[in-house]
Design a protein around this motif. Structure first.
Motif, PDB file in Angstrom:
ATOM      1  N   UNK A   1       0.851  -1.198   0.000  1.00  0.00           N
ATOM      2  CA  UNK A   1       0.000   0.000   0.000  1.00  0.00           C
ATOM      3  C   UNK A   1       0.883   1.244   0.000  1.00  0.00           C
ATOM      4  N   UNK A   3       1.699   5.374   0.397  1.00  0.00           N
ATOM      5  CA  UNK A   3       1.335   6.314   1.451  1.00  0.00           C
ATOM      6  C   UNK A   3       0.048   7.049   1.101  1.00  0.00           C
ATOM      7  N   UNK A   6      -2.833   4.891   1.691  1.00  0.00           N
ATOM      8  CA  UNK A   6      -3.044   4.761   3.127  1.00  0.00           C
ATOM      9  C   UNK A   6      -3.772   5.976   3.679  1.00  0.00           C
ATOM     10  N   UNK A   7      -3.339   7.152   3.265  1.00  0.00           N
ATOM     11  CA  UNK A   7      -3.952   8.390   3.758  1.00  0.00           C
ATOM     12  C   UNK A   7      -5.421   8.447   3.346  1.00  0.00           C
ATOM     13  N   UNK A  10      -7.616   6.068   5.269  1.00  0.00           N
ATOM     14  CA  UNK A  10      -7.805   6.497   6.650  1.00  0.00           C
ATOM     15  C   UNK A  10      -8.806   7.648   6.727  1.00  0.00           C
ATOM     16  N   UNK A  13     -12.312   6.295   6.541  1.00  0.00           N
ATOM     17  CA  UNK A  13     -12.683   5.676   7.819  1.00  0.00           C
ATOM     18  C   UNK A  13     -13.019   6.734   8.862  1.00  0.00           C
ATOM     19  N   UNK A  14     -12.262   7.817   8.873  1.00  0.00           N
ATOM     20  CA  UNK A  14     -12.496   8.861   9.873  1.00  0.00           C
ATOM     21  C   UNK A  14     -13.804   9.594   9.602  1.00  0.00           C
ATOM     22  N   UNK A 114     -10.957  -7.768  22.927  1.00  0.00           N
ATOM     23  CA  UNK A 114     -10.837  -7.328  21.536  1.00  0.00           C
ATOM     24  C   UNK A 114     -12.051  -7.746  20.718  1.00  0.00           C
ATOM     25  N   UNK A 115     -12.444  -6.924  19.753  1.00  0.00           N
ATOM     26  CA  UNK A 115     -13.624  -7.204  18.959  1.00  0.00           C
ATOM     27  C   UNK A 115     -13.341  -8.154  17.808  1.00  0.00           C
ATOM     28  N   UNK A 120     -13.060  -6.607   4.987  1.00  0.00           N
ATOM     29  CA  UNK A 120     -13.251  -5.593   3.954  1.00  0.00           C
ATOM     30  C   UNK A 120     -13.859  -6.257   2.734  1.00  0.00           C
ATOM     31  N   UNK A 209     -13.806   0.890  13.324  1.00  0.00           N
ATOM     32  CA  UNK A 209     -12.787   1.933  13.550  1.00  0.00           C
ATOM     33  C   UNK A 209     -11.745   1.447  14.547  1.00  0.00           C
ATOM     34  N   UNK A 210     -12.207   1.131  15.736  1.00  0.00           N
ATOM     35  CA  UNK A 210     -11.355   0.538  16.768  1.00  0.00           C
ATOM     36  C   UNK A 210     -12.171  -0.580  17.409  1.00  0.00           C
ATOM     37  N   UNK A 211     -11.988  -1.827  16.955  1.00  0.00           N
ATOM     38  CA  UNK A 211     -12.843  -2.931  17.421  1.00  0.00           C
ATOM     39  C   UNK A 211     -12.638  -3.237  18.906  1.00  0.00           C
ATOM     40  N   UNK A 212     -13.242  -2.447  19.742  1.00  0.00           N
ATOM     41  CA  UNK A 212     -13.144  -2.616  21.198  1.00  0.00           C
ATOM     42  C   UNK A 212     -14.236  -1.759  21.813  1.00  0.00           C
TER      43      UNK A 212
END
Lengths: 306, 356
Positions: A1, A3, A6-7, A10, A13-14, A114-115, A120, A209-212
């Motif tokens: 991937x 940069x 990647x950006x 992200x 997702x945000x 953890x979730x 994907x 996003x954050x699986x928790x």
């Protein structure tokens, strides 16, 4: 991937959780209801989504539970603010506090676990294309739902009769009432839709996003969603731009820090808010268009004089 | 029953007569947390030590805690309520509880207070903290050994000496293995925001970091490292569950030995106001479990830990050059605690501007 890839990934997702929550609130506000409880509904959606996914092992169940939880919380708001005609601002803030507290209580047993990873989307060949592959064809399923939802909300509000009724209720509830439309029913349904979206946005946080699950993990995103609705002048298209812009600046400021540009990090942390507000104010400077799109009865209680 | 109680009383009196005059036969130890007791990090580590105290002393100790206490004036009410409810010793476990603790302590001279991470003491107020930087040094060595790109990504909260000390110690450790090692730094400007911490980790990885270190509280960065097939260090508590393959080691706060010692002191009647700042030697700071690394790296880490424990290795021993090339700590001297607690400069090689 690369940069760049990647950006961009992200940033999407945000932006997604903000988009979910803000789209729901946009519909509620178009119907004339200001529900300040978005943060609370997101928190409840996040914890119920995580719990359901954790118990069944199925992210889909998590998403559905998040939606259901958000709707329940919104239903509570609807009963208090619409049926009993309590002050909407106070009820909304109370819902936020209640939602944050309730989610902490429900989530007590799920802290530190953890979730389940949400896979994907993977379309053979297409997802492997350079740059656009992952970005267009390889996101998590929620992202596509969010985009479809944005288009759906726009179509519903501006291309359907039901959407027209909803907007008329938000613009002038007395006229809508006189024409025989049920202001209460329209608003209650709009609020429920808002809750469903906020709940889904919350579930996105705890599932993808954050699986928790951790208490207060929404970290103010509900309030950002609320602000986005206003600055997007209640238009779904601008909302998408606003959410992406906010996501982009939040991610790019982190990159700027990691590169070491030497700008104070406190200032960079403020940037997403400043840039989004300035940009959306600029595109909304057409006053005539703004006044047309602002729901005139926003936040005003409706009591039919029988 | 009555006879039994009288007998116990007699024994207690007899025991009291031979030991210290003000020894207690039962102690109520209370705790004030800034977060939820199960936050998976900072407050949870304090709470686990509380449970360990209960287990260690059995019937002799009763404990209580108040959680989610905001730092500042609100804390005063929470602490005072505990003091009134008959607590003999109260642990206030966050920097922001410093002034409220002192205020309440002045009103309750018979109650012992223990404040974590502050610097103000009183007749009945002790302070205690951990030398986390010792663990950070070992993390730096492991990172330099494990990294393929030679770049670590460091997610930090706020530019306070505690955090700067950690960054410097990490870099010194890394440089002891690879003098050209690079650290990229992102200030999240929050202790806790899983989404933002995850975003920071992604940004650092996209820029070439392959080891993630954090001085923030959630396990979000660990999950990102796991997802991307890289390595990370956990913070406060054991975060290995969140990154079974990514987790190298967690910098664990182990408050148990201190809490047991202090409650014992109240039981014995020997409690005095003290200033405690301990690290790996006293088992306050643990770097565990060392995993997902080759045996030679693990052996190196264990060896360094032993040297730190024996005092053979001092992390902040000169010569240490500041970022701007001037001398931070001259050759042959070891930075004293006062210097460390006010540390506001980076060591040479760190590619970031310290926010002031």
């Amino acid at each position: 991937m690369t940069m760049l890839e990647g950006i961009l990934l992200t940033i999407v997702t945000a932006a997604t959780p903000l988009l979910f929550a803000a789209l729901g609130e946009l519909v509620a506000e178009r119907a004339g209801v200001l529900n300040l409880g978005v943060e609370g509904m997101m928190a409840v959606g996040a914890v119920c989504g995580f719990a359901a996914c954790n118990m069944t092992g199925m992210p889909l169940m998590g998403a559905l539970a998040g939606i259901a939880a958000g709707m329940l919380a919104a239903g509570l708001f609807g009963v208090v603010a619409l049926f009993f005609v309590a002050n909407q601002n106070a009820t909304g803030v109370a819902l936020t506090l209640f939602g944050l507290g309730l989610s902490a209580l429900i989530g007590d047993a799920f802290v530190g676990i953890p979730g389940v990873a949400v896979p994907r989307v993977n379309i053979p060949y297409l997802s492997d294309l350079p740059v656009v592959g992952r970005l267009v064809f390889g996101e998590d399923p929620f992202v596509y739902v969010a985009i479809a939802l944005a288009i759906g909300v726009w179509w519903f509000l501006f291309k359907t009769r039901a959407g027209l009724i909803l907007r008329s209720v938000g613009d002038n509830h007395n006229s809508a009432h006189a024409l025989g439309f049920s202001v209460f029913r329209t608003r209650f349904l709009a609020v429920l839709f808002g809750g469903a979206c906020a709940g889904l946005g919350g579930a996105y946080l705890s599932l993808v996003y954050t699986p928790q699950w951790t208490q207060a993990m929404t970290a103010g995103r509900g309030w950002i969603a609320l602000a986005l609705v206003v600055f997007a002048s209640w238009l779904p298209g601008r909302l998408v731009i606003g959410a992406l812009l906010f996501g982009a600046v939040s991610i790019l400021q982190l990159h700027a820090q990691a590169i070491g540009v030497g700008i104070p990090s406190q200032f960079l942390s403020m940037l997403p808010y400043i840039v989004t507000i300035v940009a959306l104010v600029l595109i909304s400077r057409n006053r005539a268009l703004l006044s047309v799109n602002t729901p005139a009865c926003l936040g005003r209680p409706f009591v039919p004089d029988v | 029953m009555r006879k039994y109680l009288v007998a116990i009383g007699a024994i207690a009196i007899a025991a009291g007569a031979v030991s210290a005059a003000n020894a207690a036969d039962k102690v109520k130890a209370c705790f004030v947390y800034t977060g939820p007791h199960n936050d998976g990090g900072w407050s949870q580590q304090h709470d686990e030590a509380r449970l360990a105290v209960e287990k260690h002393f059995g019937d002799k100790v009763e404990t209580a805690y108040v959680e989610n206490v905001p730092e500042g004036p609100d804390a005063e009410r929470a602490i005072e309520r505990l003091a009134r409810s008959g607590c003999n010793i109260i642990f206030t476990t966050s920097f922001g509880f410093m002034d409220p603790t002192l205020k309440v302590a002045a009103k309750f001279p018979k109650v012992k207070f223990e404040h974590d991470a502050g610097y103000k003491m009183a007749e009945n107020v002790s302070i205690y903290n951990m030398r986390w930087y010792e663990g950070r040094y070992v993390q730096g060595q492991i990172a330099a050994k494990m990294s393929k790109t030679g770049v670590a990504g460091y997610i930090v909260s706020f530019p306070i000496p505690e955090v700067v000390m950690g960054i410097d110690a990490f870099m010194l450790g890394a440089q002891s293995v690879n003098p050209d090692f690079k650290v990229k730094i992102v200030w999240a400007n929050t202790w806790f925001d899983p989404g933002k911490e995850a975003d920071a980790a992604k940004a650092l990885i996209d820029q070439g970091a392959d080891i993630i270190v954090q001085h923030t509280d959630s396990p979000a960065a660990m999950q990102i490292a796991e997802e991307r097939g890289l390595h990370a260090f956990g913070q406060s508590a054991d975060m290995s569950k969140f990154g079974p393959k990514a987790h190298l080691a967690s910098l664990i706060d182990n408050w148990t030995p201190y809490y047991i010692e202090r409650v014992q002191a109240v039981l014995d009647g020997t409690w005095k106001s003290t200033d405690t700042w301990e690290g790996m030697k006293a088992d306050f700071v643990l770097l565990q479990p060392l995993q997902n690394m080759p045996d030679d790296v693990k052996a190196m880490a264990e060896d360094t830990i032993k040297k730190i424990e024996s005092g053979e290795l001092q992390v902040f021993k000169g010569p240490i050059t500041k970022q701007d090339g001037t001398i931070g700590i001259p050759a042959g001297t070891v930075a004293d605690d006062k210097t460390l607690l006010g540390l506001n400069w980076y060591v040479k090689g760190i590619d970031d501007k310290l926010p002031q």
